[in-house]
Design an enzyme around this catalytic site. Structure first.
Site, PDB file in Angstrom:
ATOM      1  N   SER A 131       0.172  37.059  52.399  1.00 21.12           N
ATOM      2  CA  SER A 131       1.533  37.435  52.800  1.00 21.12           C
ATOM      3  C   SER A 131       1.773  38.916  52.580  1.00 21.12           C
ATOM      4  O   SER A 131       1.253  39.519  51.634  1.00 21.12           O
ATOM      5  CB  SER A 131       2.554  36.633  51.991  1.00 21.12           C
ATOM      6  OG  SER A 131       3.857  37.135  52.158  1.00 21.12           O
ATOM      7  N   TYR A 158       6.660  33.629  44.840  1.00 22.27           N
ATOM      8  CA  TYR A 158       5.874  33.355  46.050  1.00 22.27           C
ATOM      9  C   TYR A 158       4.835  34.449  46.265  1.00 22.27           C
ATOM     10  O   TYR A 158       3.645  34.173  46.479  1.00 22.27           O
ATOM     11  CB  TYR A 158       6.805  33.256  47.253  1.00 22.27           C
ATOM     12  CG  TYR A 158       6.089  33.240  48.576  1.00 22.27           C
ATOM     13  CD1 TYR A 158       5.342  32.140  48.971  1.00 22.27           C
ATOM     14  CD2 TYR A 158       6.150  34.338  49.431  1.00 22.27           C
ATOM     15  CE1 TYR A 158       4.666  32.128  50.185  1.00 22.27           C
ATOM     16  CE2 TYR A 158       5.487  34.331  50.644  1.00 22.27           C
ATOM     17  CZ  TYR A 158       4.744  33.233  51.013  1.00 22.27           C
ATOM     18  OH  TYR A 158       4.078  33.231  52.223  1.00 22.27           O
TER      19      TYR A 158
END
Length: 326
Positions: A131, A158
């Site tokens: 990500s 995350y």
């Protein structure tokens, strides 16, 4: 044409569904894996899976990627040599309330795929989703994020789990000599998208007459990338594995950041309605801007995003109106 299947985790998810279809279109066999959890409406995930009905080259296994024995059995039983690992617990804000979901799915799940890959005979390539959030926060302006940046200051759980997955993959490539590619996704949108993403959620609220909450008071910017362009990059990366024992990370995005208010205006044009906007401050874990330098992926695969935001949003709105009959 090859007869060994490609394993795609997260096959009922947004990107996994699209990648699986692209692989099928070019004659591959695909094994899809997904747990079909309720992070967002499972009916949307089931609807994505229904698009594979009648495709003999596609098979589906409902499984938790954190179940290492089950994943290993799927990989070994089918003679899998290539994996596109896209399953994960997504969402920055959700991690504030549900941290252990990220430990299980992102960390334990990634380890399951690493273990299955390193024990698979003649294994060729593991491509997995990282990500852009691993880069942390960065002011708008200047150059885009490059893969050579340290990525040592993630600002959400995350992001921290995604960076941890990269480090795990690096160690496994070094120890067990199988090729791996981590793709640092920027903001992806398009038909069959995720309801927790801004374009989807804003569309839903605008059409139902609800106000939309604009975080960061509209000053944020994102590198919005249309799903078809993303799939080009994922499949291109799969087809160009690094040398045995090499682990690499590559940005995958559009490289043209768009301000949040500009995105909203594009969406308003496509919907033919003006949004009632409620300005909110930045949320914990959010970053101000994302901006991908994709030169490495372009040099490797010829990757070149083609769908501009206005066109992509128009396509999304057409899909949304048709799917939800609004």
């Amino acid at each position: 044409m090859r007869t060994d299947p490609v394993l795609v985790t997260g096959a009922a998810g947004f990107i996994g569904h699209a990648v699986a279809h692209r692989l099928l279109e070019r004659g591959e066999r695909v094994i899809g894996v997904d747990i079909l959890n309720d992070y967002y409406d499972p009916a949307l995930k089931e609807a994505r899976l229904s698009t594979f009905n009648g495709r003999a080259e596609f098979s589906f296994e409902r499984a938790d990627i954190a179940d290492a024995e089950r994943i290993a059995a799927i990989v070994n039983g089918a003679g899998v040599k290539r994996i596109v690992h896209l399953a994960a617990q997504a969402g920055v804000r959700y991690s504030l309330e549900n941290p252990f979901a990220y430990q299980r799915s992102n960390l334990q799940g990634h380890l399951s795929l690493l273990e299955a890959s390193r024990h698979a005979p003649d294994f060729e390539h593991l491509v997995y989703a990282s990500s852009s959030s691993v880069y942390g926060d960065k002011p708008m302006g200047g150059e885009g994020f490059t893969e050579d940046e340290a990525a040592t200051a993630p600002v959400s759980l995350y992001a921290a789990t995604k960076r941890s997955c990269e480090l795990m993959s690096h160690s496994y490539a070094h120890l067990y000599k199988f090729p791996q590619t981590g793709l640092r996704f920027f903001t992806v949108y398009g038909p069959w998208g995720r309801p927790d993403m801004a374009i989807f959620g804003f569309t839903q609220k605008i059409l139902s007459g609800q106000s939309i909450e604009v975080y960061g008071e509209g000053r944020m910017a994102r590198d919005f990338t249309y799903i078809d362009d993303i799939v080009d990059g994922v499949v291109g990366a799969l087809d160009h594995p690094p040398t045995p024992g090499e682990h690499r990370v590559l940005n995958i995005g559009d490289s043209h950041p768009v301000g949040l208010m500009d995105m909203i205006r594009s969406l308003e044009r496509a919907l033919g309605r003006e949004a009632d906007k409620v300005m909110r401050p930045m949320q914990p874990g959010d970053v101000t801007a994302t901006y991908a330098d994709v030169s490495k992926l372009h040099a490797l695969t010829g990757y070149q995003p083609r769908v501009m935001l206005d066109e992509g949003i128009t396509r999304f709105v057409e899909w949304y109106r048709d799917f939800y009959r609004v």
